[in-house]
Enzyme design. Structure first.
Site, PDB file in Angstrom:
ATOM      1  N   HIS A 158      65.326  96.475   7.188  1.00  0.00           N
ATOM      2  CA  HIS A 158      63.890  96.736   7.329  1.00  0.00           C
ATOM      3  C   HIS A 158      63.590  97.329   8.698  1.00  0.00           C
ATOM      4  O   HIS A 158      62.571  97.965   8.896  1.00  0.00           O
ATOM      5  CB  HIS A 158      63.068  95.455   7.128  1.00  0.00           C
ATOM      6  CG  HIS A 158      62.829  95.176   5.688  1.00  0.00           C
ATOM      7  ND1 HIS A 158      61.696  95.562   5.027  1.00  0.00           N
ATOM      8  CD2 HIS A 158      63.620  94.586   4.767  1.00  0.00           C
ATOM      9  CE1 HIS A 158      61.778  95.219   3.766  1.00  0.00           C
ATOM     10  NE2 HIS A 158      62.940  94.616   3.577  1.00  0.00           N
ATOM     11  N   ASP A 165      55.485  97.366   8.713  1.00  0.00           N
ATOM     12  CA  ASP A 165      56.341  97.235   7.549  1.00  0.00           C
ATOM     13  C   ASP A 165      55.578  96.425   6.506  1.00  0.00           C
ATOM     14  O   ASP A 165      54.714  95.609   6.844  1.00  0.00           O
ATOM     15  CB  ASP A 165      57.629  96.491   7.939  1.00  0.00           C
ATOM     16  CG  ASP A 165      58.562  96.284   6.759  1.00  0.00           C
ATOM     17  OD1 ASP A 165      59.268  97.236   6.420  1.00  0.00           O
ATOM     18  OD2 ASP A 165      58.551  95.185   6.160  1.00  0.00           O
ATOM     19  N   TRP A 191      67.342 100.470  -1.715  1.00  0.00           N
ATOM     20  CA  TRP A 191      66.709 101.786  -1.592  1.00  0.00           C
ATOM     21  C   TRP A 191      67.398 102.663  -0.552  1.00  0.00           C
ATOM     22  O   TRP A 191      67.518 103.878  -0.729  1.00  0.00           O
ATOM     23  CB  TRP A 191      65.216 101.639  -1.302  1.00  0.00           C
ATOM     24  CG  TRP A 191      64.481 102.938  -1.405  1.00  0.00           C
ATOM     25  CD1 TRP A 191      63.779 103.561  -0.433  1.00  0.00           C
ATOM     26  CD2 TRP A 191      64.379 103.781  -2.574  1.00  0.00           C
ATOM     27  NE1 TRP A 191      63.243 104.747  -0.908  1.00  0.00           N
ATOM     28  CE2 TRP A 191      63.599 104.908  -2.215  1.00  0.00           C
ATOM     29  CE3 TRP A 191      64.891 103.702  -3.882  1.00  0.00           C
ATOM     30  CZ2 TRP A 191      63.300 105.937  -3.121  1.00  0.00           C
ATOM     31  CZ3 TRP A 191      64.592 104.731  -4.775  1.00  0.00           C
ATOM     32  CH2 TRP A 191      63.810 105.830  -4.394  1.00  0.00           C
ATOM     33  N   SER A 216      70.614 102.639   0.254  1.00  0.00           N
ATOM     34  CA  SER A 216      71.853 103.126  -0.366  1.00  0.00           C
ATOM     35  C   SER A 216      71.527 104.229  -1.368  1.00  0.00           C
ATOM     36  O   SER A 216      72.236 105.232  -1.463  1.00  0.00           O
ATOM     37  CB  SER A 216      72.594 101.995  -1.078  1.00  0.00           C
ATOM     38  OG  SER A 216      73.013 101.041  -0.134  1.00  0.00           O
ATOM     39  N   ALA A 250      65.980  91.464  -5.416  1.00  0.00           N
ATOM     40  CA  ALA A 250      64.804  92.205  -4.916  1.00  0.00           C
ATOM     41  C   ALA A 250      64.365  93.242  -5.963  1.00  0.00           C
ATOM     42  O   ALA A 250      64.271  92.940  -7.142  1.00  0.00           O
ATOM     43  CB  ALA A 250      65.102  92.810  -3.549  1.00  0.00           C
ATOM     44  N   GLU A 251      64.148  94.491  -5.502  1.00  0.00           N
ATOM     45  CA  GLU A 251      63.621  95.505  -6.417  1.00  0.00           C
ATOM     46  C   GLU A 251      64.725  96.392  -6.978  1.00  0.00           C
ATOM     47  O   GLU A 251      64.463  97.451  -7.533  1.00  0.00           O
ATOM     48  CB  GLU A 251      62.542  96.306  -5.684  1.00  0.00           C
ATOM     49  CG  GLU A 251      62.967  97.488  -4.844  1.00  0.00           C
ATOM     50  CD  GLU A 251      63.918  97.203  -3.675  1.00  0.00           C
ATOM     51  OE1 GLU A 251      64.267  96.026  -3.407  1.00  0.00           O
ATOM     52  OE2 GLU A 251      64.339  98.176  -3.044  1.00  0.00           O
ATOM     53  N   GLN A 252      65.982  95.944  -6.829  1.00  0.00           N
ATOM     54  CA  GLN A 252      67.104  96.831  -7.160  1.00  0.00           C
ATOM     55  C   GLN A 252      67.187  97.201  -8.635  1.00  0.00           C
ATOM     56  O   GLN A 252      67.627  98.294  -8.993  1.00  0.00           O
ATOM     57  CB  GLN A 252      68.411  96.185  -6.689  1.00  0.00           C
ATOM     58  CG  GLN A 252      68.467  96.053  -5.165  1.00  0.00           C
ATOM     59  CD  GLN A 252      69.316  94.900  -4.685  1.00  0.00           C
ATOM     60  OE1 GLN A 252      70.035  94.265  -5.468  1.00  0.00           O
ATOM     61  NE2 GLN A 252      69.253  94.595  -3.397  1.00  0.00           N
TER      62      GLN A 252
HETATM   63  N1  UDP Z   1      75.563  99.658   4.986  1.00  0.00           N
HETATM   64  C1  UDP Z   1      76.637 100.173   5.687  1.00  0.00           C
HETATM   65  N2  UDP Z   1      77.862  99.665   5.419  1.00  0.00           N
HETATM   66  C2  UDP Z   1      78.083  98.695   4.491  1.00  0.00           C
HETATM   67  C3  UDP Z   1      76.982  98.188   3.779  1.00  0.00           C
HETATM   68  C4  UDP Z   1      75.734  98.695   4.051  1.00  0.00           C
HETATM   69  O1  UDP Z   1      76.484 101.063   6.533  1.00  0.00           O
HETATM   70  O2  UDP Z   1      79.229  98.312   4.301  1.00  0.00           O
HETATM   71  C5  UDP Z   1      74.209 100.201   5.273  1.00  0.00           C
HETATM   72  C6  UDP Z   1      73.867 101.277   4.261  1.00  0.00           C
HETATM   73  O3  UDP Z   1      74.304 102.541   4.715  1.00  0.00           O
HETATM   74  C7  UDP Z   1      72.366 101.157   4.154  1.00  0.00           C
HETATM   75  C8  UDP Z   1      72.098  99.690   4.429  1.00  0.00           C
HETATM   76  O4  UDP Z   1      73.245  99.178   5.089  1.00  0.00           O
HETATM   77  O5  UDP Z   1      71.735 101.948   5.132  1.00  0.00           O
HETATM   78  C9  UDP Z   1      71.861  98.897   3.145  1.00  0.00           C
HETATM   79  O6  UDP Z   1      70.543  99.076   2.790  1.00  0.00           O
HETATM   80  P1  UDP Z   1      70.047  98.948   1.287  1.00  0.00           P
HETATM   81  O7  UDP Z   1      68.579  99.194   1.296  1.00  0.00           O
HETATM   82  O8  UDP Z   1      70.832  99.827   0.412  1.00  0.00           O
HETATM   83  O9  UDP Z   1      70.393  97.491   0.852  1.00  0.00           O
HETATM   84  P2  UDP Z   1      70.087  96.040   1.466  1.00  0.00           P
HETATM   85  O10 UDP Z   1      71.073  95.822   2.519  1.00  0.00           O
HETATM   86  O11 UDP Z   1      68.668  96.048   1.981  1.00  0.00           O
HETATM   87  O12 UDP Z   1      70.284  95.133   0.294  1.00  0.00           O
END
Ligand code: UDP
Length: 469
Positions: A17, A115, A363, A365, A383-385
């Protein structure tokens, strides 16, 4: 010389975030140099190393104020991460107010951007004579759900997940109730009340900046712009993603060096975001599915946990590789690489040997995959995935969604089938082509197209408000 326009930003806890809202600030000041941004950062416990390292890299016209962390002991145990994030913001409100007061005593504030979890801070904008904005770090489809939540709440009786017909949000692909975000899965829960409350706050702001772009979600964006005769001022400024941060330089190098040795477009990258976890049973099935598929893979593995979002705010210290089925690493050493917990995702997705992404569809990713033109296998966890997965599969048709059995497990045969289909089948070719087109649209939106023009308009409005017309 033009006066400086001051903007304050309030992020919410959690690396994913923090980064997008700061990346937005970077983009703003890169293109509009007379802006100065102060980012106010609440945190739950001491900020993680990844966040601290990232904040150190900011340019001089972005300042950060790290608020006194909220301690875990002040919060209830064992509740959903969204509640923890929300409570952290609520408890940080006095220090957010203090930080704004001290900023405004030095220079007038033009806009306060918060946010979506920090919605309670938005009311301070009036007190400091500033314009008020939300930064929405997800899709227009999710925003549409949020905007329509109060009406849905009135019109639908019972649980959304029991509806037999899909919910039709204007301009969006239809979505079944079971695929709505976690907070909407139990309408008697506290988290659902927060969800509806947040929705009501959204429409009171002077505008909503959203991390998506017109060419990716034209229907949803236009419908939101037309909502109640233009009640919402929507600013699609995406895709805004990080340029690649890494926790461990050695591990990052290892991934990229291994990818260098693989044929073009041959590797499936497998990762569940910054904190998604699988159960031990599901890790076993995924390992067997990867093996059965005979495709190359790079898997970012985390220690198992029965709660998929367990590692989101606090990572496990155990070595995850010990949880792989016995002999797996040896049997797959010619085809695959497993790394512990983290990979340099943006660089991985941009590597020419990567041809597919098995993702939890967070989001960030999703946008990173779009920006690199990599089609997906969707494996939503929390979440919203699930809603992002619906958009990617049914809407954009750039992803395949494997079926979960009645115990919530994706079995190895199903995993192998979708992997082969994406990496080696006819369907995969069409998906790769459509993703390639979306990648080009994303690049133009940012260069001089829709998102870049939207940001310029917004910057001009802010400059005018601060007396720089
Ligand atoms: N990420 C990364 N390496 C990893 C896992 C995640 O760099 O091994 C980064 C990815 O590039 C993205 C963020 O962490 O920018 C993950 O954000 P996302 O919104 O997809 O998922 P969340 O972590 O919020 O569930």
């Amino acid at each position: 010389m033009a006066k400086t326009t001051h903007i304050a930003i309030v992020s919410s806890p959690g690396y994913t975030h923090l980064v997008p809202i700061i990346e937005f600030s970077k983009r703003l000041i890169k293109h509009h140099q007379n802006f100065h941004v102060t980012c106010i950062v609440p945190s739950l416990g001491p900020p993680p190393e990844s966040s601290k390292a990232y904040l150190k890299t900011l340019p001089s016209n972005i300042d950060t104020i790290l608020l006194p962390p909220i301690s875990k002991e002040q919060l209830p145990q064992g509740v959903h991460p969204a509640i923890l994030i929300q409570l952290t913001i609520t408890l940080s409100l006095p220090s957010i107010h203090e930080a704004l007061k001290s900023l405004c005593s030095k220079a007038p504030l033009t806009a306060l951007v918060v946010d979506v979890f920090a919605f309670q801070a938005l009311e301070y904008a009036k007190e400091f004579n500033a314009l008020s904005y939300f930064y929405f770090p997800s899709s227009a489809m999710i925003l549409s759900l949020l905007i329509h939540a109060p009406k849905l709440d009135e019109e639908v009786s019972g649980e959304y997940k029991d509806l037999t017909e899909p919910i039709r949000l204007p301009g969006c692909v239809p979505v079944m109730g079971v695929d709505l975000p976690d907070p909407a899965q139990d309408r008697s829960s506290e988290i659902y009340n927060h969800f509806v409350e947040r929705a009501k706050a959204m429409v009171t702001a002077d505008g909503i900046l959203i991390n998506t772009f017109l060419e990716m979600e034209p229907g949803a964006i236009r419908a939101l712009q037309e909502f109640e005769n233009g009640k919402i001022r929507l600013y699609p400024v995406g895709p805004i993603t990080q340029k690649g941060a890494s926790n461990e330089a050695d591990e990052s190098d290892k991934c990229l060096r291994w990818l260098d040795k693989q044929p073009p477009c041959s590797v499936l990258y497998v990762s569940f975001g910054s904190g998604g976890t699988l159960s031990q049973n599901q890790i076993n099935e995924l390992a067997s599915g990867l093996e059965l598929s005979s495709q190359r893979f790079l898997w970012v593995l985390r220690a198992p946990n029965n709660s998929a979002s367990a590692a989101y705010l606090e990572a496990s210290k155990e070595d995850p590789l010990q949880f792989l089925p016995s002999g797996f690493l040896e049997r797959t050493k010619e085809k695959g690489l497993v790394v512990a917990s983290w990979a340099p995702q943006v660089q991985v997705l941009g590597h020419n040997s990567v041809g597919g992404f098995l993702s939890h569809c967070g989001w960030n990713s999703t946008l990173e995959s779009v920006q690199e033109g990599v089609p997906l296998i969707t494996w939503p966890l929390f979440a919203e995935q699930r809603m992002n997965a619906v958009m990617l599969t049914d809407g954009l048709k750039v992803a395949l969604r494997p079926k979960f059995n009645e115990d919530g497990i994706v079995e190895k045969e199903e995993i192998a089938k979708v992997i082969k289909c994406l990496m080696d089948g006819e369907e995969g070719i069409g998906m790769r082509e459509r993703m390639g087109n979306l990648k080009d649209s994303a690049a133009s939106a940012l260069k001089d197209g829709s998102s870049s023009q939207t940001l310029s308009q917004l910057a001009s409005q802010w400059e005018c408000f601060s007396g720089n017309c």
